[in-house]
Design a protein around this motif. Structure first.
Motif, mmCIF file in Angstrom:
data_model
loop_
_atom_site.group_PDB
_atom_site.id
_atom_site.type_symbol
_atom_site.label_atom_id
_atom_site.label_comp_id
_atom_site.label_asym_id
_atom_site.label_seq_id
_atom_site.Cartn_x
_atom_site.Cartn_y
_atom_site.Cartn_z
ATOM 1 N N GLU A 8 0.838 -1.190 0.000
ATOM 2 C CA GLU A 8 0.000 0.000 0.000
ATOM 3 C C GLU A 8 0.871 1.237 0.000
ATOM 4 O O GLU A 8 1.981 1.247 0.530
ATOM 5 C CB GLU A 8 -0.912 0.023 1.227
ATOM 6 C CG GLU A 8 -2.006 -1.009 1.177
ATOM 7 C CD GLU A 8 -3.012 -0.862 2.315
ATOM 8 O OE1 GLU A 8 -2.848 0.060 3.137
ATOM 9 O OE2 GLU A 8 -3.943 -1.667 2.362
ATOM 10 N N PHE A 12 -3.634 3.332 -0.067
ATOM 11 C CA PHE A 12 -4.289 2.697 -1.217
ATOM 12 C C PHE A 12 -3.430 1.541 -1.701
ATOM 13 O O PHE A 12 -2.195 1.620 -1.682
ATOM 14 C CB PHE A 12 -4.449 3.694 -2.377
ATOM 15 C CG PHE A 12 -5.376 4.835 -2.076
ATOM 16 C CD1 PHE A 12 -6.752 4.663 -2.131
ATOM 17 C CD2 PHE A 12 -4.873 6.089 -1.746
ATOM 18 C CE1 PHE A 12 -7.604 5.719 -1.864
ATOM 19 C CE2 PHE A 12 -5.715 7.150 -1.481
ATOM 20 C CZ PHE A 12 -7.090 6.966 -1.539
ATOM 21 N N HIS A 15 -1.816 -1.282 -6.885
ATOM 22 C CA HIS A 15 -2.426 -1.443 -8.207
ATOM 23 C C HIS A 15 -3.490 -0.370 -8.458
ATOM 24 O O HIS A 15 -3.706 0.049 -9.586
ATOM 25 C CB HIS A 15 -2.994 -2.861 -8.397
ATOM 26 C CG HIS A 15 -4.130 -3.202 -7.497
ATOM 27 N ND1 HIS A 15 -3.941 -3.702 -6.242
ATOM 28 C CD2 HIS A 15 -5.469 -3.119 -7.677
ATOM 29 C CE1 HIS A 15 -5.107 -3.909 -5.660
ATOM 30 N NE2 HIS A 15 -6.065 -3.546 -6.520
ATOM 31 N N THR A 16 -4.135 0.115 -7.402
ATOM 32 C CA THR A 16 -5.103 1.205 -7.540
ATOM 33 C C THR A 16 -4.390 2.499 -7.907
ATOM 34 O O THR A 16 -4.872 3.279 -8.738
ATOM 35 C CB THR A 16 -5.904 1.378 -6.232
ATOM 36 O OG1 THR A 16 -6.521 0.137 -5.897
ATOM 37 C CG2 THR A 16 -6.952 2.454 -6.366
ATOM 38 N N LEU A 19 -3.543 2.334 -11.523
ATOM 39 C CA LEU A 19 -4.736 2.532 -12.335
ATOM 40 C C LEU A 19 -5.138 4.004 -12.379
ATOM 41 O O LEU A 19 -5.423 4.548 -13.450
ATOM 42 C CB LEU A 19 -5.894 1.669 -11.817
ATOM 43 C CG LEU A 19 -7.180 1.723 -12.648
ATOM 44 C CD1 LEU A 19 -6.929 1.246 -14.071
ATOM 45 C CD2 LEU A 19 -8.259 0.885 -11.987
ATOM 46 N N PHE A 20 -5.155 4.673 -11.249
ATOM 47 C CA PHE A 20 -5.504 6.097 -11.221
ATOM 48 C C PHE A 20 -4.477 6.925 -11.995
ATOM 49 O O PHE A 20 -4.834 7.871 -12.698
ATOM 50 C CB PHE A 20 -5.628 6.604 -9.784
ATOM 51 C CG PHE A 20 -6.899 6.201 -9.103
ATOM 52 C CD1 PHE A 20 -8.107 6.144 -9.785
ATOM 53 C CD2 PHE A 20 -6.889 5.867 -7.758
ATOM 54 C CE1 PHE A 20 -9.279 5.773 -9.150
ATOM 55 C CE2 PHE A 20 -8.063 5.494 -7.111
ATOM 56 C CZ PHE A 20 -9.258 5.440 -7.811
ATOM 57 N N TYR A 65 0.435 -1.667 -13.499
ATOM 58 C CA TYR A 65 -0.897 -2.206 -13.207
ATOM 59 C C TYR A 65 -1.030 -3.645 -13.712
ATOM 60 O O TYR A 65 -1.496 -4.529 -12.984
ATOM 61 C CB TYR A 65 -1.981 -1.324 -13.828
ATOM 62 C CG TYR A 65 -3.371 -1.831 -13.557
ATOM 63 C CD1 TYR A 65 -3.948 -1.670 -12.309
ATOM 64 C CD2 TYR A 65 -4.101 -2.490 -14.542
ATOM 65 C CE1 TYR A 65 -5.217 -2.148 -12.041
ATOM 66 C CE2 TYR A 65 -5.368 -2.972 -14.293
ATOM 67 C CZ TYR A 65 -5.926 -2.794 -13.043
ATOM 68 O OH TYR A 65 -7.181 -3.285 -12.771
#
Length: 179
Positions: A8, A12, A15-16, A19-20, A65
């Motif tokens: 994290e 977060f 991988h998030t 993506l963002f 990602y």
């Protein structure tokens, strides 16, 4: 996901964040396509090309990602692999797309000296000791230039002319009859 521990960052999952970042950099690229001329004017003289920076971030986040979602490699290793892939794709983008586009843009430009020896067609008749207009056609388009008769003679509309000299943006021409 079958991982026991997901790395994290800022609370977060990594991988998030990839993506963002991918979505955000994609939006920036689209905005740059539409408003890039403004940004080029502001950042004129900078050695960093915004297209290459945005492309690197996009490639890095896409690779990160994909690797985070499909492999169980350590996130630091994934970041390094993604940076290598992004660097390679960025170099290829620069060599095979951006450099050829920049040289193609320059090839459409003409200089006054490049007009000497070319043929044109009289659009507006050239009177003795007066100005007319000549149309010069080439592969990249058409240009019209103010013209004077080199021999101070009348040259009728529609006549073919040969450009002898260019002076202060005005071409000096002679009537050209094909043999």
């Amino acid at each position: 996901m079958d991982r026991v521990h997901v790395m994290e960052l800022f609370g977060f999952p990594i991988h998030t964040i990839y993506l963002f970042t991918l979505v955000f950099s994609g939006i920036l690229i689209i905005l740059y396509v539409f408003f890039g001329d403004i940004a080029d004017g502001i950042a004129e003289g900078s050695f960093l090309n915004p297209v290459l920076i945005l492309a690197f971030i996009t490639f890095l986040s896409a690779a990160g990602y994909i690797f985070e979602m499909t492999t169980s490699l350590n996130s630091v290793v994934i970041l390094l692999i993604g940076a290598g892939i992004a660097g390679l794709l960025d170099i290829m983008l620069n060599i095979f797309v951006l450099i050829p586009l920049s040289t193609a843009e320059e090839s459409l430009v003409y200089t006054d000296e490049s007009l000497r020896g070319r043929l044109g067609t009289v659009l507006i008749p050239i009177p003795e000791n007066g100005f007319g207009e000549v149309l010069i056609e080439n592969i990249s388009g058409r240009i019209s230039k103010p013209a004077l008769s080199y021999e101070n003679t009348f040259i009728a509309e529609g006549s073919n002319v040969l450009i002898v000299e260019v002076e202060n943006g005005v071409i000096k021409v002679i009537d050209y009859k094909e043999l």
